[in-house]
Design an enzyme around this catalytic site. Sequence first.
Site, mmCIF file in Angstrom:
data_model
loop_
_atom_site.group_PDB
_atom_site.id
_atom_site.type_symbol
_atom_site.label_atom_id
_atom_site.label_comp_id
_atom_site.label_asym_id
_atom_site.label_seq_id
_atom_site.Cartn_x
_atom_site.Cartn_y
_atom_site.Cartn_z
ATOM 1 C CD GLN A 1 -4.854 -4.120 7.824
ATOM 2 O OE1 GLN A 1 -4.225 -3.894 8.566
ATOM 3 N NE2 GLN A 1 -4.690 -4.227 6.471
ATOM 4 C CG ASP B 1 -2.320 5.497 4.617
ATOM 5 O OD1 ASP B 1 -3.085 4.354 3.906
ATOM 6 O OD2 ASP B 1 -1.387 5.448 5.374
ATOM 7 C CD GLU B 2 -3.805 2.645 7.626
ATOM 8 O OE1 GLU B 2 -4.813 1.668 7.518
ATOM 9 O OE2 GLU B 2 -2.788 1.995 7.798
ATOM 10 N NE ARG C 1 -0.621 -6.487 11.618
ATOM 11 C CZ ARG C 1 -0.759 -5.713 10.141
ATOM 12 N NH1 ARG C 1 0.287 -4.828 9.939
ATOM 13 N NH2 ARG C 1 -1.838 -5.809 9.671
ATOM 14 C CE LYS D 1 -1.221 1.514 3.811
ATOM 15 N NZ LYS D 1 -1.695 1.874 5.112
ATOM 16 C CB THR D 2 3.654 2.472 1.925
ATOM 17 O OG1 THR D 2 3.087 2.143 3.301
ATOM 18 C CG2 THR D 2 4.622 3.752 2.226
#
Length: 762
Positions: free
Chosen positions: A254, A223-224, A607, A32-33
Site C-alpha cells: 500500500q 504507523d504507515e 477498500r 492493524k489499528t
Amino acid sequence: MDYLAGLNPQQRAAVENTEGPAMIVAGAGSGKTRVITYRVAHLIQKGVDPFNILVLTFTNKASKEMRERIEKVVGADAKSIWMGTFHSVFAKILRVEAEKIGYPSNFTIYDTDDCKSLIRTILKEMQLDDKLYAANIVYNRISQAKNNLISVAEYVNNPTIQAEDIGNKRPELGKIYETYAKRCYKAGAMDFDDLLFKTNVLLKKHPEVLHKYQHKFKYLMVDEYQDTNFSQYTIVKKLAAAHENLCVVGDDAQSIYAFRGANIQNILNFERDYPDLKVYKLEQNYRSTQNIVEVANSIIANNKNQLEKNVFSANEQGDKIKISRAFTDNEEGKLVAEAIVQERTGNGLNYTDFAILYRTNAQSRAMEEALRKLNVPYKIYGGLSFYQRKEIKDLIAYFRLTFNPADEEALKRVINYPRRGLGDTTLEKVSVAANEHGITMWEVICNPQQYLGGRIPSQLNDFAMMIRAFAAESKKLDAYETALYIAQHSGILKELHSDDSVEGRARYENIQELLAGIKEFSEREDIEDRSLAIFMQDVALLTNDDKDKDKDADTVSLMTIHSAKGLEFKNVFVVGLEENLFPSQMSLTSRTDLEEERRLFYVAITRAEKKLTLTYATSRYRWGQLTSCEPSRFINEISPKYLELDAIKQAKPSFSSGGFDTERKTWSQQRELQPKPASQQTAFKPKPTTSILPKAHVPTAGFTPNAAHEFQNGMEVEHEKFGFGKIVQLEGILPDVKATVFFQGLGNKQLLLKFAKLRIVK
C-alpha cells in the site's frame, strides 16, 4: 488482560513482544489499528510511563482514533502518550526548542498558499520570468530538497543539482531557495517541510537535545511506515538509537505516495538497519470477502519488489467481481449511478455504503452529472478544505499576526482587508524599506517616520495600534473571546454581514462556524493550554478531513484512490480502468512507477467489503481530444475465475439498441466486444460526433499556441475546440505538466500542456 482475548495468534505476538526492534507487516483489513493501540496499552499495563511512549501517524484522524481506543483500556493515562502526526509532534518539540536554532517559540506555520505567495514576491523582486519559474514548480523543487535534507548551501554547491537546474533553464533556483529560506527565517515562519527539516537540524547540531528526546521516548511506534520519506526516516532512526525499542507498522503493498517523496525502500530494507529485527505478519483480512482478497492478491503478485506475505480471508466467499464496459465516460457515469440506485433499493443499503474511486479528479465530472440526474446525494472528498476558504484564511491571518507580527504573508493578506486605504503603493513602500534595512515589514509599520519619510498615511498607525490591541487582549481572554474580539474589531464580521448575496451569507456562516469551533476548543478539559495561540498551532496542521460539517450525511462518496486510503465501504466502484489512465500514462516508462500504480490498484480493491465493480470506457475525452481506449492491463492480471463479466447496455440517446449481446461472457469473449473499425461495425454505429459534443469553437484569427512553460494558474486561455477558459490548477513537472482548465459551458477539463495547444489570452 481481557483486551488480548480477541486477538489472533499473530496479532497477540505483535502486541506482547514489546522489546527491541520490530516490524509488523499488516495486510489490508488485518486489524492493524487494533494491534497498534493494544500494543501501546500493553506497554502501559506493564508499567511503562505513557510520557515515555511516542506514536507517530500520518493523519490526525488515525491518532485520534487510536488514543480513544487506548483510553478504553488504560483510562486517563492515554492522554499522556505522545501521539500524533509527524508534523504535529515535531512542531510541538520545536515550540520548546526553537530558540536553539534561532526561531521564536511562536513561529508561524506557512501553508502552501503562503509559500507560493512568498515565492511569487521573490520572483518579482529578482525580475525572473514567472512562467518559466512557475511558483508551483519552484515550491515543489524546494520541498523536494528539504525532504531529502538538502540545505541551501548543499543545494547551491552540488554540481549535479546545479547542472540539472541549468538543463531545465532554471539556473536561479538555488538563489530563490536561499532567499526563500531567509525570508521565512526573518518572518519567524516555517513551512510544512521545515517542521521535519528543522527537527533534523536541531537533533544534528544540538546533541544534548537529541540525548534528551532519545531518553524521553523509550518506546517508538510508527504507523504507515511505507509512506515515510528520507527526512522522517532519519528522525526516527536518531530518536530510536538509544533504546532501539522501535516498532514500525505498514504494508509495502500500500505504498502509493512516491510523488510526495515516500520511499518504499524504508520498509523493504528495514532489516538492514536492525539485523536482530522481529517480524510479525498480519495476514488475515477481516474486512473483505474471499473473492475480493483473492483478486487483490492476484494483482499484487505481479510486483517483483515486495515483502512476502499471504493475505487471506475467512469471511464468506462473496460475489464475484463485476467488470463493466461503457462506450463513453458519460455512459460509464450513468451505469454506475443506476447500479447504485438499484443496489441500494434492492438490498436496503444507505448511500454511505457506496464509494466511487477514480485515478484523477477530472473523472468526477461524468460521475457527478449522472448522480445528479438520478437525484443521488454525493460528496466529493479532497476538495477545498474548510480552512482554505478565503474568509477563514483572512480571519486566521489576523490571528497569526496577533501572535507573530513578523509574519509578512499574514500582514500582506489583511493590511487592507477590510479596505482601510492601505493599498498596493503603501505596501510596496513598506516592503522596499524593510528589505533595504534588513528588518521586518512590521518594524517599518511601527516606525513609519524613521523608515518611510514623507507623508505617512494615518491608517498605517491605526493598523499597528489595532494589532497591538489584539495582542494585549489575547493575554487577558480565552481563545473564543480573543477570536470574537478580533473578528469584530478587525471589521471582518461587519464586512461579511453586510453582504446579502448567497455567497456572502455562506462566508458569514463559515466565520460563525469557525468561531463555534474555537468556542468548543476553549471549553475542552483534556488540555491545559486553551489559548488561541495553541488553537492556531492545531489549525495549521489540520487536513481536509479534520473539519467536516456533513460527515454524518447519507451520501455516496466520490474520491481519488489516494484519498481513499484507510477507508472502507460495503460497495466500491473503481472507474476508468483504461490504459494510459490507470495505469497512468506517465507511469509506463519504468517498472518502479508501474509497480506503484499496481499498488494503487491494490489499495482501491481492498477498500471494498462486500461488492466490487470495475468499469472502463472505450472512448473518453483526454487532453482535449476524444480518444479510443483499451482496458487496463490490470484487468487482464485478474484470474477469470473471480470475475463476473458484464456487457453493458448502451445509453439510448447515444447508440442503437439492436444486436448487443447482454449475456455474461468469458473474459476472452468480452474482449471481442471492443469497438471494431468503422468499416466493420453494423448494429452499433454511434451518432455523429456533433450530436454529443458542444458546437465547435472557431479559433481567433492567427491562433498560435503558447509553449508549455509559459502557463501559470489563473491565466485566461483559448483552446482550438473548447473555446475560452481559465487555468484553475497546474500539476506535475515540465515537460509533463497537466492543466485543469475551466471552460464556460463545459466545466473543468484536464489537458497535458505539451499537447493541448492553448493560447494565452491574458
